[in-house]
Design an enzyme around this catalytic site. Structure first.
Site, PDB file in Angstrom:
ATOM      1  CE1 TYR A  95      -5.372  10.978  -2.739  1.00  0.00           C
ATOM      2  CE2 TYR A  95      -4.807   8.752  -2.112  1.00  0.00           C
ATOM      3  CZ  TYR A  95      -4.784  10.103  -1.852  1.00  0.00           C
ATOM      4  OH  TYR A  95      -4.170  10.575  -0.733  1.00  0.00           O
TER       5      TYR A  95
ATOM      6  CG  ASP B  10      -0.919   4.705   4.056  1.00  0.00           C
ATOM      7  OD1 ASP B  10      -1.287   5.259   3.007  1.00  0.00           O
ATOM      8  OD2 ASP B  10      -1.638   4.690   5.080  1.00  0.00           O
TER       9      ASP B  10
ATOM     10  CD  GLN C 275      -0.461  10.494   1.081  1.00  0.00           C
ATOM     11  OE1 GLN C 275      -0.108   9.865   2.076  1.00  0.00           O
ATOM     12  NE2 GLN C 275      -1.716  10.519   0.675  1.00  0.00           N
TER      13      GLN C 275
ATOM     14  CG  HIS D 168      -7.863   3.823   2.275  1.00  0.00           C
ATOM     15  ND1 HIS D 168      -7.908   4.811   1.334  1.00  0.00           N
ATOM     16  CD2 HIS D 168      -6.541   3.584   2.484  1.00  0.00           C
ATOM     17  CE1 HIS D 168      -6.678   5.162   0.978  1.00  0.00           C
ATOM     18  NE2 HIS D 168      -5.823   4.427   1.646  1.00  0.00           N
TER      19      HIS D 168
ATOM     20  NE  ARG E 103     -12.903   9.493   4.225  1.00  0.00           N
ATOM     21  CZ  ARG E 103     -11.868   8.739   4.569  1.00  0.00           C
ATOM     22  NH1 ARG E 103     -12.064   7.637   5.266  1.00  0.00           N
ATOM     23  NH2 ARG E 103     -10.642   9.083   4.219  1.00  0.00           N
TER      24      ARG E 103
ATOM     25  CG  HIS F 132      -5.426   1.830   7.257  1.00  0.00           C
ATOM     26  ND1 HIS F 132      -4.062   1.972   7.432  1.00  0.00           N
ATOM     27  CD2 HIS F 132      -5.767   2.709   6.270  1.00  0.00           C
ATOM     28  CE1 HIS F 132      -3.621   2.911   6.599  1.00  0.00           C
ATOM     29  NE2 HIS F 132      -4.624   3.369   5.879  1.00  0.00           N
TER      30      HIS F 132
ATOM     31  CG  HIS G 116      -1.539   6.946  -0.855  1.00  0.00           C
ATOM     32  ND1 HIS G 116      -2.605   6.450  -1.557  1.00  0.00           N
ATOM     33  CD2 HIS G 116      -1.752   6.594   0.440  1.00  0.00           C
ATOM     34  CE1 HIS G 116      -3.445   5.847  -0.704  1.00  0.00           C
ATOM     35  NE2 HIS G 116      -2.933   5.918   0.508  1.00  0.00           N
TER      36      HIS G 116
ATOM     37  CG  HIS H  58     -10.380   6.837  -1.231  1.00  0.00           C
ATOM     38  ND1 HIS H  58     -10.847   7.124   0.033  1.00  0.00           N
ATOM     39  CD2 HIS H  58      -9.103   7.289  -1.272  1.00  0.00           C
ATOM     40  CE1 HIS H  58      -9.890   7.744   0.723  1.00  0.00           C
ATOM     41  NE2 HIS H  58      -8.832   7.849  -0.053  1.00  0.00           N
TER      42      HIS H  58
ATOM     43  NE  ARG I 280      -9.833  14.416   4.504  1.00  0.00           N
ATOM     44  CZ  ARG I 280     -11.114  14.137   4.209  1.00  0.00           C
ATOM     45  NH1 ARG I 280     -11.443  12.978   3.684  1.00  0.00           N
ATOM     46  NH2 ARG I 280     -12.065  15.005   4.487  1.00  0.00           N
TER      47      ARG I 280
ATOM     48  CG  HIS J   5      -1.932   1.112   1.212  1.00  0.00           C
ATOM     49  ND1 HIS J   5      -2.950   1.174   0.285  1.00  0.00           N
ATOM     50  CD2 HIS J   5      -2.086   2.221   1.987  1.00  0.00           C
ATOM     51  CE1 HIS J   5      -3.688   2.253   0.511  1.00  0.00           C
ATOM     52  NE2 HIS J   5      -3.177   2.918   1.536  1.00  0.00           N
TER      53      HIS J   5
END
Ligand code: ZN
Length: 449
Positions: free
Chosen positions: A117, A316, A57, A228, A206, A265, A54, A203, A78, A52
């Site tokens: 994403y 991550d 980041q 996630h 939510r 997670h 991204h 994603h 975030r 995992h």
């Protein structure tokens, strides 16, 4: 290519004087007790997948550790992340991804599952090629030789209630139609990479409608599906209020979970949810360094393992990229929580249990034929510096324990991803060029912040 190791970790256990023949990136034969020819490595291990990441980041590492107003949390982090990504161009994304991939390889990862994403220009809309950003990730993997499981993310809404995307989220958003274009373009970008895998990534509960959740796994038949889930307490409350069930409870009852799925997670689970999710065959995608950095909480490892659950580790947020440290922190967080030692262990030592579990689970999550030194698998291998003072004289499980619990960065001397020999004498072969470009990118981004 022929490799020889004084000792190697095979599926049946430790073996001595192992000759490994690699053809077209795959392991063609494994022969213990062989007479060495040429250079022998001290110890060869199956190199796990980073399940995992991204990669963009990586550019924020160290930028979000100061206290802001009120109580800092995942949600204030975030907001900063959204502000940062307002500045990233496709060139920046490739430069940062390549740097992260160099560091992943040097720490011992053979491949990465990129949970991708950032699809669109600032403010929304699409690039001329809707999969421009996926092509940049594929290019970074091509430059660095790191294996890639590419997981374009579908992100439809700003919350469980279906509210519209806003601000930084406009760069992620995709209707199922736009998402299908991204997937198609991403598939083209991976076409010349023999070990690359395409999957899908809703994603989170939510960010994706129930309608799309029901059909997203069918968009790349047979491919990996990552999501996630249950990372944050507030997220559990939001899903429970809207749908009348906790996230994992809802997912187990409503999604076609099986071995294709990787649940990232899965921190906030009841004992019942833990056992039920483990029994689906899905992999728990654990990211201990990021989960600690973001204050997510501690995964219920004993409950998960008791139900036969598979696991792997991921970097991550890439705040720090270290395979050994992810595994160490996975175990240490359990020890601190339970006031016990050797929590992730069985008849094998903790280091061996962690290594074999993460190698097997990571390969499953990536949809990658790997995770073991065995015929037919991709040659995902790493060599340890057994002459280093911290490993000297050790063998078998104790060697792995010393690497993970007492080691230092730089003990990985060599790494092969699908037979590509990309780390030699502790350095990635493209480090210099990739690092120079990354430094220039970071200078420009920091000036603009
Ligand atoms: Zn993530």
């Amino acid at each position: 290519m022929i490799l020889h190791a004084e000792t190697a970790l095979l599926p049946e256990g430790w073996a001595r004087d192992v000759r490994i023949v690699v053809e077209e990136g795959r392991i063609a034969s494994v022969s213990p007790g062989a007479v060495p020819e040429g250079l022998a490595h001290g110890c060869l291990l199956p190199a796990p997948v980073n399940l995992h990441s991204h990669t963009f980041q990586r550019a924020m590492a160290g930028l979000t550790e100061a206290r802001t107003a009120g109580q800092d949390s995942f949600w204030t982090w975030r907001a900063l992340m959204y502000r940062f990504l307002e500045r990233l161009s496709p060139e920046d994304v490739q430069a940062i991804a390549a740097q992260a991939m160099v560091e992943m390889a040097e720490s011992g990862f053979s491949a990465v599952c990129e949970f991708h994403y950032l699809h669109h220009p600032v403010g929304g809309g699409t690039y001329a090629d809707p999969a421009e950003m996926s092509a940049r990730i594929a290019a970074a993997a091509g430059e660095t030789g790191l294996g890639l499981t590419h997981l374009p993310v579908i992100y439809e809404q700003g919350g469980v209630d279906g509210r519209a995307l806003a601000g930084g989220q406009l760069r992620f958003g995709a209707t199922p139609e736009v998402y299908a274009q991204v997937l198609e373009g991403a598939g083209r970008a991976l076409a010349n990479m023999p070990d690359a895998v395409l999957g899908v990534a809703p994603h989170s509960l939510r960010a994706v409608s129930q309608n799309t959740l029901a059909r997203v796994a069918g968009m790349v038949p047979g491919g990996p599906v990552h999501i996630h889930i249950a990372e944050q307490v507030a997220e559990v409350a939001e899903v429970q209020a809207a749908w009348g069930a906790r996230p994992v409870d809802w997912a187990v009852k409503n999604l076609p979970l099986d071995r294709r799925w990787c649940m990232i997670h899965a921190t906030q689970m009841t004992a019942e949810e833990t056992a039920a999710l483990a029994r689906t065959g899905a992999v728990a995608g654990l990211c201990p360094i990021t989960e600690a950095n973001l204050g997510d909480g501690i995964f219920d490892a004993p409950g998960w393992l008791a139900a036969g659950g598979a696991f792997g580790v991921g970097s991550d947020s890439n705040i720090r990229i270290s395979l050994a440290e992810e595994l160490r922190l996975l175990e240490y967080s359990q020890r601190l929580n339970l006031k016990a030692r050797a929590v992730l262990a069985d008849s094998r030592s903790t280091g061996r249990f962690l290594w074999e579990g993460a190698a097997r689970g990571g390969a499953q999550a990536a949809g990658r034929a790997g995770g073991a030194i065995a015929v037919g698998q991709w040659a995902d291998l790493l060599a340890l510096d057994t002459g280093d003072l911290r490993l000297e004289g050790l063998a078998g499980d104790q060697l792995l324990d010393a690497f993970l619990f007492a080691g230092r960065d730089g003990l990985v001397t060599d790494l092969w991803s699908a037979g590509r020999h990309i780390v030699r004498e502790g350095r990635h072969i493209a480090r210099e060029a990739v690092e120079t470009r990354f430094r220039a990118t970071m200078r420009r981004l920091r000036e603009a912040l």
